[in-house]
Design a protein around this motif. Structure first.
Motif, PDB file in Angstrom:
ATOM      1  N   ALA A 241       0.820  -1.219   0.000  1.00  0.00           N
ATOM      2  CA  ALA A 241       0.000   0.000   0.000  1.00  0.00           C
ATOM      3  C   ALA A 241       0.849   1.262   0.000  1.00  0.00           C
ATOM      4  N   LYS A 242       2.114   1.133   0.368  1.00  0.00           N
ATOM      5  CA  LYS A 242       3.015   2.278   0.378  1.00  0.00           C
ATOM      6  C   LYS A 242       4.333   1.906  -0.275  1.00  0.00           C
ATOM      7  N   GLY A 243       5.050   2.922  -0.713  1.00  0.00           N
ATOM      8  CA  GLY A 243       6.332   2.682  -1.354  1.00  0.00           C
ATOM      9  C   GLY A 243       7.275   3.854  -1.172  1.00  0.00           C
ATOM     10  N   ILE A 244       8.489   3.667  -1.635  1.00  0.00           N
ATOM     11  CA  ILE A 244       9.518   4.703  -1.550  1.00  0.00           C
ATOM     12  C   ILE A 244       9.763   5.277  -2.936  1.00  0.00           C
ATOM     13  N   ALA A 245       9.655   6.587  -3.034  1.00  0.00           N
ATOM     14  CA  ALA A 245       9.895   7.285  -4.299  1.00  0.00           C
ATOM     15  C   ALA A 245      11.016   8.298  -4.110  1.00  0.00           C
ATOM     16  N   LEU A 246      11.531   8.792  -5.220  1.00  0.00           N
ATOM     17  CA  LEU A 246      12.598   9.783  -5.181  1.00  0.00           C
ATOM     18  C   LEU A 246      12.037  11.157  -5.516  1.00  0.00           C
ATOM     19  N   PRO A 289       7.959   9.011   8.973  1.00  0.00           N
ATOM     20  CA  PRO A 289       7.099   8.195   8.110  1.00  0.00           C
ATOM     21  C   PRO A 289       7.822   7.036   7.453  1.00  0.00           C
ATOM     22  N   PHE A 290       9.139   6.991   7.578  1.00  0.00           N
ATOM     23  CA  PHE A 290       9.919   5.995   6.848  1.00  0.00           C
ATOM     24  C   PHE A 290       9.978   4.647   7.568  1.00  0.00           C
ATOM     25  N   PRO A 291      10.021   3.567   6.799  1.00  0.00           N
ATOM     26  CA  PRO A 291      10.256   2.244   7.378  1.00  0.00           C
ATOM     27  C   PRO A 291      11.763   2.025   7.529  1.00  0.00           C
ATOM     28  N   MET A 292      12.155   0.958   8.206  1.00  0.00           N
ATOM     29  CA  MET A 292      13.556   0.590   8.317  1.00  0.00           C
ATOM     30  C   MET A 292      13.938  -0.224   7.088  1.00  0.00           C
ATOM     31  N   ALA A 293      14.949   0.226   6.354  1.00  0.00           N
ATOM     32  CA  ALA A 293      15.401  -0.495   5.166  1.00  0.00           C
ATOM     33  C   ALA A 293      16.228  -1.701   5.594  1.00  0.00           C
TER      34      ALA A 293
END
Length: 343
Positions: A241-246, A289-293
């Motif tokens: 449902a969520k993602g990482i964008a630049l 808001p970021f997850p742990m990579a």
């Protein structure tokens, strides 16, 4: 040269007769089991494997692996690992350290083993505390950490192990945590990499820093706070449902919503393990808001240190006959004659 024939092993073949002694509930138990399960799967041979450690809770590791091992001195495990690998480049060398051992007194040694690109797997157990010496704050402890050495809260800005590894020239950088089911896969990827492979393993110290990583390790938080990276796959989390964008204007990463599975339309980027710039951004994603990579953040092989040393020695010795006496006598030498004794 090592002509040892590979053998088929099982996890129990990597267990010693030593009683495993960490505090009950320590994350080190899970890491040990993950490593012992991984060794047969990578085709390891106990007699051709060496575990090297420094000082700390994690550094008991060599006692529990049925391999050759060195329990060395505080922060200096990389120096021993370098000597071992140069003496016999065909040995499979694993280096086990902690956030205190590897980033405080041993920070300089960790930096050099990474920049030299020695072919070794570096497992850095990070519990953000000094456990063996009873709970003092460590280089990775967060600001405000209360401990015997910081009773009013730490004012230090913590070190980021993966940022340190990338900044030191590391060619393989990865993350996992002690009880994660993906840890063996990360270990396998590190072993497959030829060069210094650095893995930060978040490890729960149940006595002095319990649940410090619960924000992203607890099962209830895993979906929304963990981003497991796979080369060639979009950076998605929270069940897609969520993602990482630049953000191309600000040149930084951002979290975006993914509607109806259209991650491309949302601008989600695809993980490229050879993209060093994005790897730097990923290691800084931690709060808000970021997850742990997690998983393999960066993997871009380069010629190893020991291979360069071996090639240089071979070139310099080609066509020459070893003569130790000539070497010893070279340069300024003289003979001390015994004078006759006079009464």
């Amino acid at each position: 040269m090592n002509d040892m024939t590979p053998i088929v092993t099982a996890p129990k073949d990597w267990e010693t007769d030593q009683e495993v002694r960490w505090c009950p509930g320590c994350g080190d138990y899970a890491i040990l089991k993950a490593v012992q399960r991984t060794m047969p799967e990578i085709g390891g041979t106990p007699a051709n494997t060496v575990f090297v450690s420094g000082i700390g809770c994690s550094s008991r590791f060599p006692y529990y692996m049925e391999t050759y091992g060195f329990h060395t001195i505080h922060g200096r495990a990389p120096a021993f690992a370098t000597g071992i690998k140069l003496a016999n480049p065909e040995l499979d060398v694993w280096l086990v350290t902690g956030d205190g051992d590897g980033l405080s007194i041993g920070g300089n040694h960790t930096m050099h083993v990474l920049r030299r690109n020695l072919d070794t797997q570096i497992l850095l157990f990070n519990n953000e505390i000094y456990g063996l010496t009873k709970g003092q704050y460590s280089p990775t402890s967060r600001e405000g950490t209360r401990s015997p050495s910081t009773p009013f809260g730490s004012v230090d800005h913590p070190a980021r192990p993966c940022a340190f590894a990338l900044g030191s020239g590391g060619r393989f950088v990865a993350r996992a945590y002690d009880v994660s089911k993906q840890l063996p896969d990360v270990l396998k990827a590190a072993h497959a990499h030829k060069g210094a492979a650095f893995i930060e393993i978040f490890q729960n110290c149940i006595v002095y820093n319990a649940d410090v990583f619960a924000e992203f390790t607890d099962k209830k938080n895993a979906s929304s706070h963990q981003l497991w990276l796979t080369d060639g796959e979009p950076m998605l989390f929270e069940k897609g449902a969520k993602g990482i964008a630049l953000d191309r204007e600000a040149l930084q990463l951002k979290v975006v919503d993914v509607v109806d599975g259209d991650w491309q339309g949302a601008g989600v980027i695809v993980h490229d393990v050879k993209n060093r710039a994005v790897a730097h951004m990923l290691v800084e994603m931690r709060f808000g808001p970021f997850p742990m990579a997690l998983g393999v953040l960066y993997d871009d092989p380069h010629p190893t240190f020991e291979s360069a040393v071996v090639a240089q020695n071979r070139e310099l010795s080609e066509g020459k006959t070893p003569d130790l006496q000539a070497l010893v006598s070279k340069g300024q030498t003289w003979m001390v004659e015994k004078e006759p004794r006079t009464e």
